[in-house]
Design a protein around this motif. Structure first.
Motif, short mmCIF file in Angstrom:
data_model
loop_
_atom_site.label_atom_id
_atom_site.label_comp_id
_atom_site.label_asym_id
_atom_site.label_seq_id
_atom_site.Cartn_x
_atom_site.Cartn_y
_atom_site.Cartn_z
N ARG A 103 -14.32 9.34 7.42
CA ARG A 103 -12.61 9.80 7.52
C ARG A 103 -12.11 9.93 8.72
O ARG A 103 -12.58 10.71 9.55
CB ARG A 103 -12.65 10.92 6.65
N HIS A 142 -7.64 12.71 7.56
CA HIS A 142 -6.68 11.83 6.86
C HIS A 142 -6.96 11.62 5.54
O HIS A 142 -8.34 11.28 5.16
CB HIS A 142 -6.31 10.70 7.57
N HIS A 168 -6.17 8.77 3.63
CA HIS A 168 -6.68 7.50 3.23
C HIS A 168 -6.84 6.58 4.35
O HIS A 168 -6.61 5.34 4.25
CB HIS A 168 -5.42 7.14 2.08
N ALA A 169 -7.24 7.12 5.58
CA ALA A 169 -7.40 6.27 6.68
C ALA A 169 -8.97 6.69 7.18
O ALA A 169 -9.49 7.57 7.24
CB ALA A 169 -6.67 6.64 7.88
N THR A 188 -12.73 5.09 9.58
CA THR A 188 -13.24 4.31 10.69
C THR A 188 -14.60 4.11 10.41
O THR A 188 -15.38 4.73 9.71
CB THR A 188 -13.15 4.94 12.14
N LYS A 227 -7.22 1.54 6.04
CA LYS A 227 -6.51 2.65 5.30
C LYS A 227 -6.36 1.67 3.84
O LYS A 227 -6.14 0.55 3.75
CB LYS A 227 -5.21 3.06 5.85
N THR A 228 -6.57 2.71 2.67
CA THR A 228 -6.44 2.19 1.50
C THR A 228 -5.01 1.85 0.86
O THR A 228 -4.91 1.63 -0.38
CB THR A 228 -7.22 3.18 0.77
N THR A 229 -4.05 2.43 1.46
CA THR A 229 -2.67 2.29 0.85
C THR A 229 -1.75 2.45 2.25
O THR A 229 -2.04 2.26 3.45
CB THR A 229 -2.26 3.55 -0.19
N GLU A 230 -0.38 2.36 1.82
CA GLU A 230 0.68 2.51 2.93
C GLU A 230 0.80 1.17 3.70
O GLU A 230 0.84 1.27 4.87
CB GLU A 230 0.64 3.61 3.83
N SER A 231 0.48 0.19 3.13
CA SER A 231 0.27 -1.31 3.92
C SER A 231 0.55 -2.15 2.83
O SER A 231 0.55 -2.33 1.61
CB SER A 231 -1.24 -1.66 4.34
N ALA A 274 -2.77 5.09 11.05
CA ALA A 274 -2.94 6.03 9.87
C ALA A 274 -1.68 6.48 9.23
O ALA A 274 -1.57 6.81 8.01
CB ALA A 274 -3.89 7.03 10.28
N THR A 275 -0.62 6.80 9.85
CA THR A 275 0.07 7.88 9.45
C THR A 275 1.66 7.08 9.09
O THR A 275 2.54 7.86 8.60
CB THR A 275 0.52 8.79 10.37
#
Length: 278
Positions: free
Chosen positions: A106, A114, A116-117, A119, A150-154, A208-209
Motif C-alpha cells: 500500500r 492510501h 486504493h494506490a 507499489t 491504483k484500483t479506481t479514479e482512472s 494516487a490522489t
C-alpha cells in the motif's frame, strides 16, 4: 508404440482480485498454472477430443474461484482450484495447481496509507547517468522499472473513434504502469538521495490522489509536481507502458463482476512517453 505419460492444462493464468471495503481496497495478484491428468488418451492417440476439458475452461475455473476465494492463502487458493476441477470433471484424475503471488504494498501519501494506490514489492532500481566532456558535465538521476497501480479514479473516454476503434469508454478502470523516469540536474542538490526521494514521492502523490483522465494526463501533472518540488532539476522524462488488467467477463457463468476480477496482461501494451520542462 504406446503413450507412456500425458498431462496438459493452462499456464500463466494471471489474475488480479480487488476487494472493495468502502473506500479502502485490497489487491491480490496471482500467476497460476493448473495441469490435469486423467482419461485423455484418445486426444493424443486417436484425435478424439470428446473427453478432453478445454484449457480455456481451466482458465475460466481459475477466474471463478478467484471471484469467490481470492482472499485465501495461496496454498488454499490452489487447493480450491484443484478441488473445483476434480468436482466438475470426473474424467480428471489429478489436478496439479501451482501459483506465485505478485506482492503489492500500500502506498503511503504524506505519511498516511492510501486507500486504493499500491507499489510493487521490492520495487524499481535507482539509476544515475553522468556524461562528461571537456566542455561540461550532464548529470541525470532516475528510476527504472518502478511499478505502481491504483484500483479506481482512472478513466479513458472522449478519444478519437473511427471504424478501427473497438475499445469502450470507461470512467472507472484499474490503472497500472512500470515507469522508467529520469530527471536532468541544472545544478547539484544539497542531498541527492533526499532530492530523488522527494521527486518520486511527489509523482506518486499526484498519481494516487488525483483523477486520471489518461496515463498521458497523469504523467504531465506528475512531471509538473516534480519540477515544482525540486528547483535543481531542469526536465523530467517518463516512459510508462500500460500494465493492463482487463475485467473478466463472468456473465457466461451467471456471475457478475463489479470491478473485482481482472486478467493481467502486458503484451501488447500502450507506451506513453513525455518530457516536462520549465
Amino acid at each position: 508404440m504406446t503413450l507412456l505419460h500425458k498431462t496438459y492444462g493452462k499456464g500463466r493464468v494471471r489474475v488480479m482480485r480487488v476487494h472493495r471495503d468502502g473506500a479502502r481496497h485490497e489487491v491480490r495478484e496471482l500467476t497460476v498454472q493448473a495441469m490435469l491428468t486423467g482419461g485423455f488418451d484418445p486426444a493424443f492417440t486417436h484425435a478424439d477430443n470428446a473427453t478432453t476439458v478445454s484449457t480455456d475452461t481451466v482458465k475460466n475455473v481459475v477466474n471463478i474461484v478467484a471471484r469467490e476465494s481470492m482472499a485465501l492463502p495461496t496454498e488454499e487458493f490452489c487447493r480450491a482450484v484443484a478441488q473445483r476441477l476434480l468436482d466438475a470433471y470426473p474424467v480428471v484424475e489429478t489436478a496439479t495447481v501451482t501459483a506465485h503471488e505478485t506482492k503489492w504494498d500500500r502506498l503511503a501519501v504524506d505519511g498516511s496509507p492510501h486507500p486504493h494506490a499500491f507499489t510493487l514489492d521490492g520495487n524499481g532500481r535507482a539509476t544515475a547517468l553522468v556524461r562528461m566532456s571537456r566542455d561540461g558535465v550532464r548529470i541525470e538521476s532516475g528510476v527504472a522499472g518502478f511499478t505502481f497501480l491504483k484500483t479506481t479514479e482512472s478513466g479513458w473516454a472522449n478519444y478519437l473513434k473511427d471504424p478501427y476503434t473497438t475499445i469502450r469508454e470507461t470512467d472507472d478502470r484499474l490503472a497500472a504502469t512500470s515507469m522508467e523516469a529520469s530527471w536532468l540536474w541544472s545544478r547539484p542538490p544539497a542531498d541527492y538521495p533526499a532530492a530523488n526521494a522527494r521527486i518520486l514521492g511527489e509523482m506518486l502523490r499526484v498519481f494516487a490522489t488525483t483523477y486520471s483522465h489518461s496515463i498521458q494526463d497523469s504523467l504531465y501533472r506528475m512531471g509538473q509536481a516534480a519540477l515544482a518540488a525540486v528547483p535543481e532539476i531542469e526536465t523530467v522524462s517518463m516512459a510508462c507502458p500500460n500494465k493492463h488488467y482487463l475485467l473478466v467477463d463472468l456473465t457466461p457463468f451467471g456471475l457478475d463482476n463489479a470491478n473485482q476480477v481482472f486478467v493481467a496482461t502486458d503484451e501488447p501494451h500502450g507506451q506513453i512517453e513525455c518530457t516536462v520542462g520549465r
